[in-house]
Design a protein around this motif. Structure first.
Motif, PDB file in Angstrom:
ATOM      1  N   LYS A 152       0.808  -1.224   0.000  1.00 57.68           N
ATOM      2  CA  LYS A 152       0.000   0.000   0.000  1.00 57.68           C
ATOM      3  C   LYS A 152       0.842   1.275   0.000  1.00 57.68           C
ATOM      4  CE  LYS A 152      -3.507  -2.407   2.726  1.00 57.68           C
ATOM      5  NZ  LYS A 152      -4.072  -2.574   4.086  1.00 57.68           N
ATOM      6  N   ARG A 153       2.158   1.131   0.158  1.00 52.87           N
ATOM      7  CA  ARG A 153       2.990   2.306   0.413  1.00 52.87           C
ATOM      8  C   ARG A 153       2.928   3.341  -0.705  1.00 52.87           C
ATOM      9  NH1 ARG A 153       5.806  -1.166  -2.335  1.00 52.87           N
ATOM     10  NH2 ARG A 153       7.658  -0.571  -3.532  1.00 52.87           N
ATOM     11  N   GLU A 154       2.705   2.893  -1.953  1.00 55.78           N
ATOM     12  CA  GLU A 154       2.689   3.828  -3.073  1.00 55.78           C
ATOM     13  C   GLU A 154       1.390   4.624  -3.150  1.00 55.78           C
ATOM     14  OE1 GLU A 154       3.437   1.644  -6.600  1.00 55.78           O
ATOM     15  OE2 GLU A 154       5.529   1.185  -6.101  1.00 55.78           O
ATOM     16  N   HIS A 155       0.372   4.177  -2.437  1.00 57.39           N
ATOM     17  CA  HIS A 155      -0.940   4.827  -2.510  1.00 57.39           C
ATOM     18  C   HIS A 155      -1.305   5.567  -1.224  1.00 57.39           C
ATOM     19  CE1 HIS A 155      -1.563   2.436  -6.152  1.00 57.39           C
ATOM     20  NE2 HIS A 155      -1.161   1.388  -5.458  1.00 57.39           N
ATOM     21  N   ALA A 156      -0.572   5.308  -0.134  1.00 56.57           N
ATOM     22  CA  ALA A 156      -0.883   5.914   1.161  1.00 56.57           C
ATOM     23  C   ALA A 156       0.204   6.909   1.537  1.00 56.57           C
ATOM     24  CB  ALA A 156      -1.008   4.835   2.230  1.00 56.57           C
ATOM     25  N   THR A 157      -0.109   7.770   2.511  1.00 54.11           N
ATOM     26  CA  THR A 157       0.876   8.741   2.976  1.00 54.11           C
ATOM     27  C   THR A 157       1.239   8.535   4.445  1.00 54.11           C
ATOM     28  OG1 THR A 157      -0.830  10.368   3.557  1.00 54.11           O
ATOM     29  CG2 THR A 157       0.069  10.474   1.322  1.00 54.11           C
ATOM     30  N   TYR A 158       0.471   7.717   5.172  1.00 56.98           N
ATOM     31  CA  TYR A 158       0.793   7.460   6.582  1.00 56.98           C
ATOM     32  C   TYR A 158       0.107   6.183   7.053  1.00 56.98           C
ATOM     33  CZ  TYR A 158      -3.825   9.465   7.666  1.00 56.98           C
ATOM     34  OH  TYR A 158      -5.180   9.723   7.713  1.00 56.98           O
ATOM     35  N   ILE A 159       0.558   5.693   8.205  1.00 57.06           N
ATOM     36  CA  ILE A 159       0.015   4.507   8.846  1.00 57.06           C
ATOM     37  C   ILE A 159      -0.531   4.896  10.213  1.00 57.06           C
ATOM     38  CG2 ILE A 159       0.587   2.231   9.837  1.00 57.06           C
ATOM     39  CD1 ILE A 159       2.951   2.175   7.790  1.00 57.06           C
ATOM     40  N   VAL A 160      -1.665   4.331  10.585  1.00 60.43           N
ATOM     41  CA  VAL A 160      -2.184   4.445  11.944  1.00 60.43           C
ATOM     42  C   VAL A 160      -2.130   3.060  12.570  1.00 60.43           C
ATOM     43  CG1 VAL A 160      -4.158   4.986  13.407  1.00 60.43           C
ATOM     44  CG2 VAL A 160      -3.712   6.359  11.367  1.00 60.43           C
ATOM     45  N   SER A 161      -1.393   2.916  13.657  1.00 56.17           N
ATOM     46  CA  SER A 161      -1.306   1.607  14.288  1.00 56.17           C
ATOM     47  C   SER A 161      -2.547   1.357  15.137  1.00 56.17           C
ATOM     48  CB  SER A 161      -0.048   1.498  15.158  1.00 56.17           C
ATOM     49  OG  SER A 161      -0.155   2.267  16.329  1.00 56.17           O
ATOM     50  N   ASN A 162      -2.984   0.116  15.112  1.00 59.62           N
ATOM     51  CA  ASN A 162      -4.103  -0.278  15.956  1.00 59.62           C
ATOM     52  C   ASN A 162      -3.648  -0.277  17.416  1.00 59.62           C
ATOM     53  OD1 ASN A 162      -6.681  -1.135  16.576  1.00 59.62           O
ATOM     54  ND2 ASN A 162      -6.718  -2.702  14.992  1.00 59.62           N
ATOM     55  N   LEU A 163      -4.597  -0.458  18.319  1.00 61.75           N
ATOM     56  CA  LEU A 163      -4.268  -0.441  19.740  1.00 61.75           C
ATOM     57  C   LEU A 163      -3.212  -1.481  20.085  1.00 61.75           C
ATOM     58  CD1 LEU A 163      -7.704  -0.049  21.549  1.00 61.75           C
ATOM     59  CD2 LEU A 163      -5.834   1.586  21.450  1.00 61.75           C
ATOM     60  N   CYS A 164      -2.286  -1.078  20.954  1.00 65.80           N
ATOM     61  CA  CYS A 164      -1.279  -1.997  21.471  1.00 65.80           C
ATOM     62  C   CYS A 164      -1.026  -1.609  22.925  1.00 65.80           C
ATOM     63  CB  CYS A 164       0.006  -1.902  20.658  1.00 65.80           C
ATOM     64  SG  CYS A 164       1.304  -3.019  21.212  1.00 65.80           S
ATOM     65  N   PHE A 165      -0.983  -2.597  23.798  1.00 67.64           N
ATOM     66  CA  PHE A 165      -0.779  -2.330  25.221  1.00 67.64           C
ATOM     67  C   PHE A 165       0.575  -2.830  25.717  1.00 67.64           C
ATOM     68  CE2 PHE A 165      -5.361  -2.589  24.570  1.00 67.64           C
ATOM     69  CZ  PHE A 165      -5.779  -1.413  25.164  1.00 67.64           C
ATOM     70  N   ASP A 166       1.384  -3.377  24.824  1.00 67.29           N
ATOM     71  CA  ASP A 166       2.668  -3.944  25.203  1.00 67.29           C
ATOM     72  C   ASP A 166       3.768  -3.127  24.537  1.00 67.29           C
ATOM     73  OD1 ASP A 166       5.045  -5.473  25.325  1.00 67.29           O
ATOM     74  OD2 ASP A 166       3.906  -7.330  25.535  1.00 67.29           O
ATOM     75  N   PRO A 167       4.555  -2.366  25.302  1.00 70.73           N
ATOM     76  CA  PRO A 167       5.582  -1.519  24.691  1.00 70.73           C
ATOM     77  C   PRO A 167       6.630  -2.312  23.925  1.00 70.73           C
ATOM     78  CG  PRO A 167       5.805  -1.566  27.084  1.00 70.73           C
ATOM     79  CD  PRO A 167       4.497  -2.202  26.767  1.00 70.73           C
ATOM     80  N   ARG A 168       6.944  -3.516  24.380  1.00 70.18           N
ATOM     81  CA  ARG A 168       7.922  -4.341  23.663  1.00 70.18           C
ATOM     82  C   ARG A 168       7.386  -4.749  22.299  1.00 70.18           C
ATOM     83  NH1 ARG A 168       8.214  -9.344  22.550  1.00 70.18           N
ATOM     84  NH2 ARG A 168       6.446  -9.841  23.930  1.00 70.18           N
ATOM     85  N   VAL A 169       6.114  -5.180  22.264  1.00 76.56           N
ATOM     86  CA  VAL A 169       5.497  -5.564  20.996  1.00 76.56           C
ATOM     87  C   VAL A 169       5.454  -4.375  20.042  1.00 76.56           C
ATOM     88  CG1 VAL A 169       3.332  -6.301  19.917  1.00 76.56           C
ATOM     89  CG2 VAL A 169       4.154  -7.459  21.979  1.00 76.56           C
ATOM     90  N   LEU A 170       5.112  -3.203  20.568  1.00 71.53           N
ATOM     91  CA  LEU A 170       5.053  -2.004  19.736  1.00 71.53           C
ATOM     92  C   LEU A 170       6.423  -1.681  19.142  1.00 71.53           C
ATOM     93  CD1 LEU A 170       3.584   0.494  18.656  1.00 71.53           C
ATOM     94  CD2 LEU A 170       4.045   1.616  20.848  1.00 71.53           C
ATOM     95  N   GLY A 171       7.460  -1.740  19.969  1.00 66.97           N
ATOM     96  CA  GLY A 171       8.802  -1.446  19.480  1.00 66.97           C
ATOM     97  C   GLY A 171       9.271  -2.447  18.441  1.00 66.97           C
TER      98      GLY A 171
END
Length: 278
Positions: A152-171
């Protein structure tokens, strides 16, 4: 995270709201005009409430971002009608998830064909957002969700991450996305200061079917909210500070899921900003 970095994130927030009866009034009463307001779309209610609220908030001077789920679009003509309506309302930013409608309203089963069609229409919006999934999607393998962002990178300009409650998983997720060569900026999805009683009331308002779907697909989210002292957004931000502050992560700001607790979310943000000034 240093105070300056956290202040910057809190100053570039997006508030996600649901198009309920009192949402417009709550936004006008509590949300500054420099805060971006994103409006969700429901497979129960369809696109109309989303488009209507986004247009009204835009007329009030807000930068609004309607969700346009692929699975709620009936066909190419419907997509063109949505584009024309939003352009007329001077909306220049849309968020295009796949959506949860089952079965889909038309031929679009995922967001990529819609993104391609928008490109074919000349790119009518200055900004186009797509979804990222730090925690596993209930229906899609993690490798597939990361690959989808590459597609999708060629058609989008940004990403919104879904909810995450684990900082390690997010990183770890941010690192995986960047290693794949996806350079789109990320607005990190964070739940606001949600109160259990109000969350349950919200779940009831959005419809029994959709509430059941939400809780079935994301039971860990509900448990996090429901446990006494189990969730505080500032704790997550503090524990994820290294990943959020890393320039290589390209974190553009925070996407706060308000669950329509709009006044509470803005009070929390202002109070935290004030504390960071001390």
């Amino acid at each position: 995270m240093a105070a300056a970095g956290l202040r910057a994130l809190l100053s570039t927030v997006r508030y996600e709201v649901l198009p309920a009866r009192a949402t417009e009034e709550k936004v006008l009463a509590h949300v500054p005009r420099d805060v971006v307001v994103t409006v969700t779309a429901s497979p129960v209610k369809g696109l109309e409430p989303t488009l209507d609220l986004a247009g009204r908030l835009a007329a009030h001077g807000y930068r609004t971002v309607p969700h346009v789920p692929a699975r709620l679009l009936r066909d190419d003509l419907h997509l063109k009608e949505v584009v024309d309506r939003l352009r007329e309302a001077r909306v220049d930013d849309v968020f295009v998830p796949a959506g949860d409608a089952d079965p889909p309203a038309g031929p679009y089963h995922g967001s990529l064909p819609v993104l391609r069609r928008l490109s074919e229409l000349g790119g009518p919006f200055a900004r186009v957002g797509v979804t990222g999934y730090p925690e596993s999607h209930p229906l899609i393998h993690d490798d597939v969700t990361v690959q989808a962002m590459w597609d999708k990178r060629e058609h989008a300009t940004y990403i919104v991450s879904n909810l995450c409650f684990d900082p390690r998983v997010l990183g770890d997720w941010l690192l995986r996305v960047r290693r794949r060569g996806v350079t789109l900026p990320v607005h990190v999805g964070v739940a606001g200061p949600v109160q259990r009683a109000k969350l349950l009331a919200m779940a009831t308002k959005i419809g029994v079917g959709e509430s059941a779907r939400f809780l079935t697909r994301h039971p860990s989210w509900f448990l996090r909210f429901a446990a006494p002292g189990g969730y505080a957004p500032e704790k997550l931000l503090s524990r994820a500070r290294d990943a959020l502050a890393d320039p290589g992560s390209r974190v553009a700001g925070l996407h706060l899921f308000t669950f329509n607790q709009i006044a509470e979310t803005e009070r929390w943000r202002r109070a935290l900003l004030d504390r960071l000034e001390d």
